[in-house]
Motif scaffolding. Structure first.
Motif, PDB file in Angstrom:
ATOM      1  N   GLY A 173      28.726  66.511  65.956  1.00 56.65           N
ATOM      2  CA  GLY A 173      28.235  67.329  67.066  1.00 56.65           C
ATOM      3  C   GLY A 173      28.661  66.797  68.422  1.00 56.65           C
ATOM      4  N   THR A 195      28.511  64.091  57.599  1.00 57.78           N
ATOM      5  CA  THR A 195      29.149  65.223  58.263  1.00 57.78           C
ATOM      6  C   THR A 195      29.754  66.133  57.208  1.00 57.78           C
ATOM      7  N   VAL A 265      18.939  66.755  65.689  1.00 55.03           N
ATOM      8  CA  VAL A 265      19.410  68.134  65.465  1.00 55.03           C
ATOM      9  C   VAL A 265      18.470  68.894  64.521  1.00 55.03           C
ATOM     10  N   ASP A 329      34.385  72.265  70.499  1.00 57.94           N
ATOM     11  CA  ASP A 329      34.350  73.157  69.343  1.00 57.94           C
ATOM     12  C   ASP A 329      35.491  74.166  69.489  1.00 57.94           C
ATOM     13  N   GLN A 348      25.628  76.956  69.774  1.00 53.16           N
ATOM     14  CA  GLN A 348      24.785  75.764  69.984  1.00 53.16           C
ATOM     15  C   GLN A 348      23.500  75.881  69.170  1.00 53.16           C
ATOM     16  N   LYS A 351      23.293  74.796  65.263  1.00 51.82           N
ATOM     17  CA  LYS A 351      23.228  73.366  64.911  1.00 51.82           C
ATOM     18  C   LYS A 351      24.467  72.934  64.131  1.00 51.82           C
ATOM     19  N   HIS A 352      25.532  73.726  64.217  1.00 53.11           N
ATOM     20  CA  HIS A 352      26.761  73.340  63.538  1.00 53.11           C
ATOM     21  C   HIS A 352      27.966  73.451  64.469  1.00 53.11           C
ATOM     22  N   HIS A 354      30.969  71.837  66.357  1.00 55.63           N
ATOM     23  CA  HIS A 354      31.771  70.645  66.034  1.00 55.63           C
ATOM     24  C   HIS A 354      32.446  70.156  67.311  1.00 55.63           C
TER      25      HIS A 354
END
Ligand code: NAP
Length: 365
Positions: A173, A195, A265, A329, A348, A351-352, A354
């Motif tokens: 994250g 991850t 998170v 990301d 956002q 929660k995923h 990158h």
């Protein structure tokens, strides 16, 4: 001016709008989110910045969820301009400041705990949370540094020593992508991390990737027994503590420092009704268990957002020198339109993300 405004809670499509006619702040008119007073009446120095790029973070989603108003909602309430970290150009300096000048390219962070006011053509920021930015760092990268990279550097430098074997929970994250790199820069000899993004984590220096969808780190006893971790850093929380750290797994040596960047998170804070009691109760309970239970790790909470003197300058130096890379990301940078800001917030909220989630406000020329 144009500004991304949150008019309500939870529903991105109905309550986030990029408005064209939001009042442009000046040093004479800007209002402090914490006190509701004019910033000109306060002791601290402020700047008016023309924003080039804005990064968002879990705190923006927390406030938008509407369950943390007690701590995070600005004094003036809703609607508010969302966004927490920026890179931009100084347009106005107040006479309490002797460091920044009109025309400086800077980065700046929101005033904790209210992540507001930044995703707009112009923003009012405190000099104490700002730093001059080298022109070689593009604004879409620089805007990610004042909270996430600064917190990652604080945690790594505060807790990791040369030669440490480190377990990082949540490497991909906004904070994790910086933290993986800072842990290795501190001289960690081995970094294992949870991850789903194996390639990304490998490129950040992670030595052992643990895909938490198929492996529970606390069950890898035969792999890690006899090779103790010196530190655990947790950006996720949830079952990492309840099923992992607290379970007496042999993966962790007794009383290993377990550093948790709260809330994590996997945790939603609810400060409404009894929610605040249950959150504080769970924190207190964890502190007690960690202290009294012989096989439980030593739970520590770092001050992630502290900005010791020169901290932001050092973070900028790490990026300028190429020691640390900024990961965005790949869905971004997002456009400064209602559709773009909504897409950024949805990512956002998922929660995923990158790396960091960034909205480009103006061209960085
Ligand atoms: N206290 C402080 O000073 C401070 C400062 C900064 C941040 N924070 C907090 O630190 C936390 C992390 O912030 P962030 O900006 O990095 O959040 P983020 O960007 O939203 O984190 C998203 C990442 O979390 C990973 N993730 C989700 N569930 C996971 C799981 N079960 N196991 C491992 N990874 C998981 C996802 O990876 P996958 O897609 O691979 O699942 C994704 O890459 C947040 O709670 C934030 O509020 C606190």
């Amino acid at each position: 001016m144009k500004a991304a405004v949150a008019t309500g809670i939870e529903d991105v499509d109905n309550h986030i709008h990029v408005k064209e006619d939001w009042p442009k702040p000046t040093l004479a008119t800007a209002i402090d989110s914490k006190t509701g007073k004019l910033v000109s009446e306060l002791k601290d120095a402020h700047l008016i910045v023309r924003v080039l790029a804005c990064a968002i973070a879990p705190g923006d989603c927390r406030l938008f969820r509407g369950k943390t108003d007690m701590a995070q909602l600005p004094k003036y309430g809703r609607p508010y301009v969302l966004g927490s970290d920026i890179c931009g150009i100084v347009m106005e300096v107040d006479d309490k400041n002797s460091y920044f000048q009109v025309g400086d390219k800077i980065i700046a962070r929101f005033a904790e705990p209210q992540p507001v006011g930044m995703c707009a053509e112009y923003s009012c920021v405190k000099t104490e949370f700002s730093e001059k930015c080298p022109s070689s760092i593009p604004a879409i990268h620089a805007c990610t540094l004042p909270s996430s990279a600064a917190a990652a550097k604080n945690v790594a430098e505060g807790f990791v020593s040369k030669g440490d074997r480190v377990l990082l929970l949540g490497a991909s994250g906004g904070v994790g992508t910086f933290l993986s790199q800072y842990i290795k820069l501190q001289g960690a000899s081995f970094l294992a991390a949870t991850t789903t993004q194996a390639k990304l984590a490998e490129s950040l220096g992670v030595d052992r990737i643990i895909d938490y969808r198929t492996e529970n780190w606390w069950e890898l006893e035969s792999e890690f027994q006899g090779k103790p971790f010196d530190k655990v850093i947790d950006l996720v929380n949830g079952e990492n503590w309840t099923r992992g750290a607290r379970s007496g797994t042999k993966v962790l040596p007794k009383k290993v420092p377990y550093v948790q960047l709260i809330p994590g998170v996997g945790t939603e804070i609810n400060m409404t009704g009894l929610g605040i009691g249950s959150f504080l109760g769970s924190m207190l309970g964890r502190k007690l268990v960690s202290k009294c239970h012989p096989s439980c790790p030593k739970w520590e909470i770092p001050q992630g957002l502290d900005l010791p003197p020169g901290h932001l300058k050092k973070v900028l130096g790490d990026v300028e020198s190429g020691k640390v890379r900024v990961i965005l990301d790949s869905a971004g940078p997002f456009q400064f339109t209602s559709a773009g800001v909504r897409a950024a917030m949805r990512l956002q909220q998922s929660k995923h993300a990158h790396g960091k989630v960034v909205i480009e406000i103006a061209k960085d020329e």
